[in-house]
Design an enzyme around this catalytic site. Structure first.
Site, PDB file in Angstrom:
ATOM      1  N   ASP A   1       0.796  -1.233   0.000  1.00  0.00           N
ATOM      2  CA  ASP A   1       0.000   0.000   0.000  1.00  0.00           C
ATOM      3  C   ASP A   1       0.831   1.287   0.000  1.00  0.00           C
ATOM      4  O   ASP A   1       0.676   2.124  -0.878  1.00  0.00           O
ATOM      5  CB  ASP A   1      -0.974  -0.011   1.188  1.00  0.00           C
ATOM      6  CG  ASP A   1      -1.884   1.209   1.197  1.00  0.00           C
ATOM      7  OD1 ASP A   1      -2.341   1.613   0.109  1.00  0.00           O
ATOM      8  OD2 ASP A   1      -2.147   1.768   2.274  1.00  0.00           O
TER       9      ASP A   1
ATOM     10  N   CYS B   1     -21.825   5.785  -7.169  1.00  0.00           N
ATOM     11  CA  CYS B   1     -20.778   6.508  -6.432  1.00  0.00           C
ATOM     12  C   CYS B   1     -21.374   7.796  -5.843  1.00  0.00           C
ATOM     13  O   CYS B   1     -21.870   8.650  -6.579  1.00  0.00           O
ATOM     14  CB  CYS B   1     -19.612   6.847  -7.356  1.00  0.00           C
ATOM     15  SG  CYS B   1     -18.304   7.777  -6.531  1.00  0.00           S
TER      16      CYS B   1
ATOM     17  N   LYS C   1      -8.779  13.102  15.119  1.00  0.00           N
ATOM     18  CA  LYS C   1      -9.524  14.304  14.709  1.00  0.00           C
ATOM     19  C   LYS C   1     -10.415  14.091  13.476  1.00  0.00           C
ATOM     20  O   LYS C   1     -11.594  14.439  13.510  1.00  0.00           O
ATOM     21  CB  LYS C   1      -8.577  15.490  14.484  1.00  0.00           C
ATOM     22  CG  LYS C   1      -9.352  16.801  14.217  1.00  0.00           C
ATOM     23  CD  LYS C   1      -8.467  18.026  14.270  1.00  0.00           C
ATOM     24  CE  LYS C   1      -7.911  18.362  12.914  1.00  0.00           C
ATOM     25  NZ  LYS C   1      -7.263  19.663  12.837  1.00  0.00           N
TER      26      LYS C   1
END
Length: 378
Positions: free
Chosen positions: A134, A198, A298
Protein backbone atom coordinates in the site's frame (compact mmCIF):
# COMPACT_ATOMS: atom_id res chain seq x y z
CA UNK A 1 17.86 -24.94 -10.48
CA UNK A 2 14.63 -25.59 -12.41
CA UNK A 3 12.99 -22.15 -12.42
CA UNK A 4 9.45 -23.39 -13.09
CA UNK A 5 9.75 -26.03 -10.38
CA UNK A 6 10.98 -23.42 -7.88
CA UNK A 7 8.02 -21.23 -8.78
CA UNK A 8 5.68 -24.12 -7.93
CA UNK A 9 7.47 -24.57 -4.58
CA UNK A 10 6.95 -20.87 -3.81
CA UNK A 11 3.25 -21.18 -4.69
CA UNK A 12 2.87 -24.23 -2.44
CA UNK A 13 4.64 -22.48 0.45
CA UNK A 14 2.51 -19.35 0.01
CA UNK A 15 -0.61 -21.48 0.63
CA UNK A 16 0.95 -22.90 3.80
CA UNK A 17 1.44 -19.43 5.31
CA UNK A 18 -2.03 -18.13 4.50
CA UNK A 19 -1.59 -16.31 1.21
CA UNK A 20 -4.87 -16.79 -0.64
CA UNK A 21 -3.62 -15.98 -4.13
CA UNK A 22 -0.20 -15.45 -5.65
CA UNK A 23 0.88 -14.29 -9.08
CA UNK A 24 4.13 -13.46 -10.86
CA UNK A 25 5.05 -10.81 -13.40
CA UNK A 26 8.13 -9.26 -14.95
CA UNK A 27 9.86 -6.21 -13.51
CA UNK A 28 9.41 -4.30 -16.75
CA UNK A 29 8.36 -0.67 -16.57
CA UNK A 30 4.59 -0.10 -16.23
CA UNK A 31 4.33 2.03 -19.37
CA UNK A 32 0.53 2.20 -19.57
CA UNK A 33 0.29 3.10 -15.88
CA UNK A 34 2.87 5.86 -16.39
CA UNK A 35 0.70 7.57 -19.00
CA UNK A 36 -2.37 7.19 -16.79
CA UNK A 37 -0.59 8.68 -13.78
CA UNK A 38 0.67 11.65 -15.80
CA UNK A 39 -2.90 12.26 -16.97
CA UNK A 40 -4.27 11.95 -13.41
CA UNK A 41 -1.69 14.48 -12.25
CA UNK A 42 -2.64 16.90 -15.04
CA UNK A 43 -6.33 16.61 -14.14
CA UNK A 44 -5.70 17.06 -10.40
CA UNK A 45 -7.29 13.68 -9.65
CA UNK A 46 -4.67 12.54 -7.13
CA UNK A 47 -5.28 12.31 -3.40
CA UNK A 48 -1.85 13.57 -2.30
CA UNK A 49 -1.17 10.36 -0.36
CA UNK A 50 0.66 8.80 -3.32
CA UNK A 51 4.41 8.58 -3.95
CA UNK A 52 5.00 11.89 -5.81
CA UNK A 53 7.75 10.55 -8.10
CA UNK A 54 5.93 8.87 -11.00
CA UNK A 55 9.16 7.24 -12.26
CA UNK A 56 9.51 5.36 -8.96
CA UNK A 57 5.88 4.24 -9.16
CA UNK A 58 6.32 2.64 -12.57
CA UNK A 59 9.99 1.54 -12.73
CA UNK A 60 10.84 -1.42 -10.47
CA UNK A 61 14.57 -1.23 -11.28
CA UNK A 62 14.65 2.19 -9.59
CA UNK A 63 13.66 0.42 -6.37
CA UNK A 64 15.76 -2.74 -6.80
CA UNK A 65 18.54 -2.18 -9.37
CA UNK A 66 18.71 -5.81 -10.57
CA UNK A 67 14.93 -6.39 -10.47
CA UNK A 68 13.84 -9.24 -12.73
CA UNK A 69 10.35 -10.21 -11.53
CA UNK A 70 7.63 -9.23 -9.07
CA UNK A 71 5.57 -11.53 -6.85
CA UNK A 72 2.05 -10.27 -6.16
CA UNK A 73 0.03 -11.60 -3.22
CA UNK A 74 -3.63 -11.28 -2.24
CA UNK A 75 -5.37 -12.05 1.06
CA UNK A 76 -9.17 -12.24 1.18
CA UNK A 77 -10.93 -10.27 3.91
CA UNK A 78 -14.46 -10.55 5.38
CA UNK A 79 -17.33 -8.59 3.87
CA UNK A 80 -19.93 -9.38 6.52
CA UNK A 81 -19.81 -8.41 10.17
CA UNK A 82 -20.65 -11.15 12.63
CA UNK A 83 -23.02 -10.05 15.44
CA UNK A 84 -23.26 -6.52 14.05
CA UNK A 85 -24.76 -4.16 16.66
CA UNK A 86 -27.84 -2.19 15.69
CA UNK A 87 -27.92 1.60 15.60
CA UNK A 88 -30.73 2.95 17.82
CA UNK A 89 -32.29 6.42 18.20
CA UNK A 90 -30.55 6.82 21.56
CA UNK A 91 -27.23 5.30 20.45
CA UNK A 92 -26.44 6.03 16.81
CA UNK A 93 -23.47 4.23 15.33
CA UNK A 94 -20.92 4.96 12.63
CA UNK A 95 -19.20 2.48 10.34
CA UNK A 96 -15.61 1.77 9.33
CA UNK A 97 -15.10 0.36 5.84
CA UNK A 98 -14.35 -3.36 5.55
CA UNK A 99 -10.67 -2.71 4.79
CA UNK A 100 -10.36 -1.32 8.32
CA UNK A 101 -11.88 -4.31 10.13
CA UNK A 102 -9.56 -6.36 12.29
CA UNK A 103 -5.83 -5.78 12.60
CA UNK A 104 -4.19 -3.22 10.31
CA UNK A 105 -3.80 -5.05 6.98
CA UNK A 106 -0.35 -3.51 6.42
CA UNK A 107 0.87 -5.52 9.42
CA UNK A 108 -0.89 -8.72 8.28
CA UNK A 109 0.50 -8.58 4.73
CA UNK A 110 3.99 -7.59 5.86
CA UNK A 111 3.97 -10.69 8.07
CA UNK A 112 3.16 -12.93 5.06
CA UNK A 113 5.67 -11.16 2.82
CA UNK A 114 8.32 -11.47 5.55
CA UNK A 115 7.76 -15.23 5.73
CA UNK A 116 7.95 -15.47 1.96
CA UNK A 117 11.20 -13.47 1.95
CA UNK A 118 12.73 -15.85 4.51
CA UNK A 119 11.68 -18.87 2.43
CA UNK A 120 13.32 -17.41 -0.68
CA UNK A 121 16.50 -16.49 1.21
CA UNK A 122 16.80 -19.98 2.70
CA UNK A 123 16.66 -21.49 -0.78
CA UNK A 124 18.75 -18.82 -2.53
CA UNK A 125 20.89 -16.96 0.07
CA UNK A 126 22.11 -14.34 -2.43
CA UNK A 127 18.62 -13.42 -3.65
CA UNK A 128 17.63 -9.73 -3.49
CA UNK A 129 14.10 -8.74 -2.52
CA UNK A 130 12.10 -5.62 -1.73
CA UNK A 131 8.56 -5.95 -0.37
CA UNK A 132 5.82 -3.33 -0.02
CA UNK A 133 2.18 -2.97 0.95
CA UNK A 134 0.00 0.00 0.00
CA UNK A 135 2.42 2.73 1.12
CA UNK A 136 5.24 1.53 -1.14
CA UNK A 137 6.19 3.20 -4.39
CA UNK A 138 4.64 0.67 -6.78
CA UNK A 139 0.92 0.49 -7.51
CA UNK A 140 -0.34 -2.68 -5.80
CA UNK A 141 -3.22 -2.85 -8.27
CA UNK A 142 -1.08 -2.45 -11.39
CA UNK A 143 1.24 -5.23 -10.19
CA UNK A 144 -1.67 -7.52 -9.28
CA UNK A 145 -3.35 -6.91 -12.64
CA UNK A 146 -0.23 -7.77 -14.62
CA UNK A 147 0.46 -10.80 -12.40
CA UNK A 148 -2.96 -12.29 -13.14
CA UNK A 149 -4.40 -11.89 -9.61
CA UNK A 150 -7.53 -10.29 -11.07
CA UNK A 151 -8.68 -7.65 -13.51
CA UNK A 152 -8.87 -3.93 -12.84
CA UNK A 153 -12.56 -3.16 -12.37
CA UNK A 154 -14.45 -0.05 -13.35
CA UNK A 155 -14.46 0.77 -9.63
CA UNK A 156 -10.62 0.93 -9.77
CA UNK A 157 -10.31 -2.16 -7.56
CA UNK A 158 -8.70 -5.46 -8.47
CA UNK A 159 -11.51 -7.98 -8.87
CA UNK A 160 -10.66 -11.65 -8.46
CA UNK A 161 -13.00 -14.42 -9.66
CA UNK A 162 -12.63 -16.23 -6.33
CA UNK A 163 -12.88 -13.44 -3.75
CA UNK A 164 -14.30 -10.50 -5.68
CA UNK A 165 -12.58 -7.22 -4.79
CA UNK A 166 -12.44 -8.02 -1.07
CA UNK A 167 -8.67 -8.63 -1.17
CA UNK A 168 -5.64 -6.92 0.31
CA UNK A 169 -2.67 -6.68 -2.03
CA UNK A 170 1.08 -6.60 -1.54
CA UNK A 171 4.12 -7.33 -3.68
CA UNK A 172 7.78 -8.28 -3.64
CA UNK A 173 10.33 -7.23 -6.23
CA UNK A 174 13.11 -9.78 -6.71
CA UNK A 175 16.17 -10.28 -8.91
CA UNK A 176 15.13 -13.93 -9.49
CA UNK A 177 13.59 -14.50 -12.95
CA UNK A 178 10.27 -16.12 -12.05
CA UNK A 179 8.24 -16.98 -15.18
CA UNK A 180 5.37 -14.47 -15.49
CA UNK A 181 1.68 -15.38 -15.29
CA UNK A 182 -0.91 -14.26 -17.82
CA UNK A 183 -3.06 -11.21 -17.02
CA UNK A 184 -6.83 -11.78 -16.86
CA UNK A 185 -9.36 -10.52 -19.35
CA UNK A 186 -11.56 -7.66 -18.13
CA UNK A 187 -14.86 -9.18 -17.02
CA UNK A 188 -16.85 -6.05 -16.09
CA UNK A 189 -18.49 -6.02 -19.51
CA UNK A 190 -21.21 -3.40 -19.89
CA UNK A 191 -21.97 -3.23 -16.14
CA UNK A 192 -21.80 0.31 -14.71
CA UNK A 193 -23.34 -0.23 -11.25
CA UNK A 194 -20.33 1.17 -9.39
CA UNK A 195 -20.28 4.30 -11.58
CA UNK A 196 -24.01 4.81 -11.15
CA UNK A 197 -24.03 4.73 -7.34
CA UNK A 198 -20.78 6.51 -6.43
CA UNK A 199 -22.07 9.07 -3.87
CA UNK A 200 -19.89 11.94 -5.06
CA UNK A 201 -19.33 11.05 -8.71
CA UNK A 202 -15.67 10.37 -7.92
CA UNK A 203 -15.67 7.51 -10.45
CA UNK A 204 -15.36 9.73 -13.49
CA UNK A 205 -15.58 6.77 -15.87
CA UNK A 206 -14.73 3.09 -15.76
CA UNK A 207 -11.24 2.76 -14.29
CA UNK A 208 -10.77 6.49 -13.68
CA UNK A 209 -11.12 7.91 -10.18
CA UNK A 210 -10.96 11.52 -9.07
CA UNK A 211 -9.42 10.63 -5.69
CA UNK A 212 -10.00 14.14 -4.33
CA UNK A 213 -13.78 13.53 -4.51
CA UNK A 214 -13.75 9.93 -3.25
CA UNK A 215 -15.43 9.50 0.15
CA UNK A 216 -12.72 7.02 1.18
CA UNK A 217 -10.21 9.88 0.74
CA UNK A 218 -12.46 12.62 2.14
CA UNK A 219 -12.96 10.75 5.43
CA UNK A 220 -9.16 10.82 5.90
CA UNK A 221 -8.69 14.57 5.40
CA UNK A 222 -8.00 16.72 8.45
CA UNK A 223 -9.56 20.09 7.69
CA UNK A 224 -13.14 21.25 7.26
CA UNK A 225 -15.04 19.07 4.82
CA UNK A 226 -16.39 20.99 1.83
CA UNK A 227 -20.12 21.74 2.21
CA UNK A 228 -21.05 19.72 -0.88
CA UNK A 229 -19.73 16.49 0.69
CA UNK A 230 -21.02 16.81 4.25
CA UNK A 231 -24.39 15.25 3.53
CA UNK A 232 -22.81 12.53 1.35
CA UNK A 233 -20.74 11.02 4.16
CA UNK A 234 -23.76 9.43 5.85
CA UNK A 235 -22.57 7.55 8.93
CA UNK A 236 -19.17 6.63 7.49
CA UNK A 237 -16.39 7.19 9.99
CA UNK A 238 -13.61 5.95 7.73
CA UNK A 239 -13.60 4.78 4.13
CA UNK A 240 -16.39 3.86 1.74
CA UNK A 241 -17.48 0.50 0.34
CA UNK A 242 -20.34 1.53 -1.95
CA UNK A 243 -18.58 0.71 -5.23
CA UNK A 244 -17.71 -2.72 -3.81
CA UNK A 245 -21.05 -3.63 -2.26
CA UNK A 246 -22.97 -3.02 -5.52
CA UNK A 247 -20.52 -5.04 -7.65
CA UNK A 248 -22.28 -8.19 -8.93
CA UNK A 249 -19.03 -10.18 -8.68
CA UNK A 250 -18.94 -9.47 -4.93
CA UNK A 251 -22.43 -10.87 -4.33
CA UNK A 252 -22.23 -13.62 -1.72
CA UNK A 253 -18.45 -13.21 -1.30
CA UNK A 254 -17.53 -13.34 2.39
CA UNK A 255 -14.36 -15.04 3.58
CA UNK A 256 -13.15 -15.52 7.13
CA UNK A 257 -9.79 -17.16 6.49
CA UNK A 258 -7.60 -15.02 8.76
CA UNK A 259 -8.09 -14.58 12.49
CA UNK A 260 -6.34 -11.19 12.44
CA UNK A 261 -8.96 -9.82 10.06
CA UNK A 262 -11.96 -10.62 12.23
CA UNK A 263 -13.64 -7.41 13.36
CA UNK A 264 -14.67 -6.40 16.84
CA UNK A 265 -18.25 -5.23 16.11
CA UNK A 266 -17.95 -2.41 18.69
CA UNK A 267 -14.95 -1.06 16.80
CA UNK A 268 -16.20 -1.63 13.26
CA UNK A 269 -19.56 0.00 14.13
CA UNK A 270 -18.74 2.29 17.06
CA UNK A 271 -21.21 4.40 19.01
CA UNK A 272 -20.90 7.96 17.76
CA UNK A 273 -21.37 10.05 20.91
CA UNK A 274 -18.52 8.44 22.91
CA UNK A 275 -16.20 9.10 19.94
CA UNK A 276 -16.70 12.85 20.37
CA UNK A 277 -14.92 13.05 23.70
CA UNK A 278 -12.59 10.02 23.63
CA UNK A 279 -9.14 10.72 25.10
CA UNK A 280 -5.95 10.14 23.10
CA UNK A 281 -5.05 7.25 25.40
CA UNK A 282 -8.44 5.53 25.03
CA UNK A 283 -8.44 6.15 21.27
CA UNK A 284 -5.07 4.43 20.89
CA UNK A 285 -6.17 1.54 23.10
CA UNK A 286 -9.44 0.98 21.28
CA UNK A 287 -8.66 1.91 17.68
CA UNK A 288 -4.85 1.99 17.45
CA UNK A 289 -4.54 -1.51 15.93
CA UNK A 290 -6.82 -0.83 12.92
CA UNK A 291 -5.78 0.79 9.64
CA UNK A 292 -8.50 3.43 10.00
CA UNK A 293 -6.67 5.04 12.93
CA UNK A 294 -3.57 6.09 10.98
CA UNK A 295 -4.62 9.76 10.63
CA UNK A 296 -5.38 10.10 14.34
CA UNK A 297 -8.67 10.82 16.04
CA UNK A 298 -9.52 14.30 14.71
CA UNK A 299 -10.78 13.30 11.21
CA UNK A 300 -12.80 10.46 12.74
CA UNK A 301 -14.34 12.79 15.34
CA UNK A 302 -15.21 15.30 12.63
CA UNK A 303 -16.85 12.47 10.66
CA UNK A 304 -18.73 11.31 13.77
CA UNK A 305 -20.14 14.84 14.14
CA UNK A 306 -21.28 14.77 10.49
CA UNK A 307 -22.84 11.33 11.06
CA UNK A 308 -24.84 12.65 14.04
CA UNK A 309 -26.04 15.50 11.83
CA UNK A 310 -26.97 12.93 9.17
CA UNK A 311 -29.15 11.13 11.74
CA UNK A 312 -30.49 14.48 13.08
CA UNK A 313 -29.71 13.05 16.51
CA UNK A 314 -31.18 15.50 19.03
CA UNK A 315 -29.75 13.44 21.92
CA UNK A 316 -26.28 14.50 20.74
CA UNK A 317 -26.98 18.24 20.98
CA UNK A 318 -25.60 18.69 24.55
CA UNK A 319 -22.31 17.01 23.47
CA UNK A 320 -22.12 19.05 20.27
CA UNK A 321 -22.83 22.33 22.08
CA UNK A 322 -20.04 21.53 24.53
CA UNK A 323 -17.64 20.83 21.65
CA UNK A 324 -18.63 24.07 19.91
CA UNK A 325 -17.92 26.05 23.09
CA UNK A 326 -14.89 24.29 24.52
CA UNK A 327 -12.95 22.16 22.02
CA UNK A 328 -9.52 23.72 21.30
CA UNK A 329 -9.59 22.56 17.64
CA UNK A 330 -11.30 24.96 15.18
CA UNK A 331 -12.32 22.13 12.80
CA UNK A 332 -14.19 20.35 15.60
CA UNK A 333 -15.79 23.55 16.96
CA UNK A 334 -16.89 24.66 13.51
CA UNK A 335 -18.17 21.26 12.36
CA UNK A 336 -20.11 20.93 15.63
CA UNK A 337 -21.72 24.34 15.01
CA UNK A 338 -22.76 23.30 11.50
CA UNK A 339 -24.15 20.00 12.84
CA UNK A 340 -26.13 21.78 15.58
CA UNK A 341 -27.82 23.91 12.93
CA UNK A 342 -28.46 20.84 10.77
CA UNK A 343 -30.10 18.95 13.65
CA UNK A 344 -32.03 21.98 14.92
CA UNK A 345 -34.25 22.00 18.01
CA UNK A 346 -35.21 24.29 20.86
CA UNK A 347 -32.71 26.89 22.07
CA UNK A 348 -30.03 25.89 19.54
CA UNK A 349 -30.23 29.29 17.84
CA UNK A 350 -29.46 30.96 21.17
CA UNK A 351 -26.50 28.61 21.72
CA UNK A 352 -25.10 29.36 18.26
CA UNK A 353 -25.48 33.12 18.75
CA UNK A 354 -23.74 32.96 22.15
CA UNK A 355 -20.90 30.94 20.64
CA UNK A 356 -20.59 33.40 17.77
CA UNK A 357 -20.12 36.30 20.23
CA UNK A 358 -17.23 34.53 21.98
CA UNK A 359 -15.58 32.88 18.97
CA UNK A 360 -12.30 34.39 17.71
CA UNK A 361 -11.57 32.06 14.77
CA UNK A 362 -12.97 33.42 11.49
CA UNK A 363 -13.49 29.99 9.92
CA UNK A 364 -15.43 28.80 12.95
CA UNK A 365 -17.55 31.96 12.85
CA UNK A 366 -18.39 31.16 9.24
CA UNK A 367 -19.50 27.66 10.29
CA UNK A 368 -21.69 29.11 13.06
CA UNK A 369 -23.32 31.38 10.47
CA UNK A 370 -23.95 28.30 8.29
CA UNK A 371 -25.52 26.61 11.31
CA UNK A 372 -27.82 29.58 11.88
CA UNK A 373 -28.96 29.50 8.25
CA UNK A 374 -29.64 25.76 8.49
CA UNK A 375 -31.96 26.32 11.48
CA UNK A 376 -34.13 28.55 9.33
CA UNK A 377 -34.35 25.75 6.73
CA UNK A 378 -35.44 23.15 9.32
Amino acid sequence: MNIEQFKQEVIAYSKEIGIDKIGFTSANTFEELKQRLIRQQELGYQSGFEEPDIEKRVTPVKLLPKASSIISIALAYPSKLKNAPKSTKEERRGIFCRASWGQDYHTVLRDRLGKLENFLKERIPEIQVKSMVDTGELSDRAVAERAGIGWSGKNCAIITPEFGSYVYLGEMITNFPFPPDTPMEDQCGSCTKCLDVCPTGALVQGGQLNASKCIAFLTQTKGFLADEYRTKIGNRIYGCDTCQTVCPVNKGKDFHFHEEMEADPEIAKPKLKPLLTISNKDFKEKFGHISGSWRGKKPLQRNAILALAHFKDTTALPDLILLMKQDPRPVIRGTAAWAIGKIGGEDVEKELLNAFEKETDEEVKLEIEKGLKLIKKN
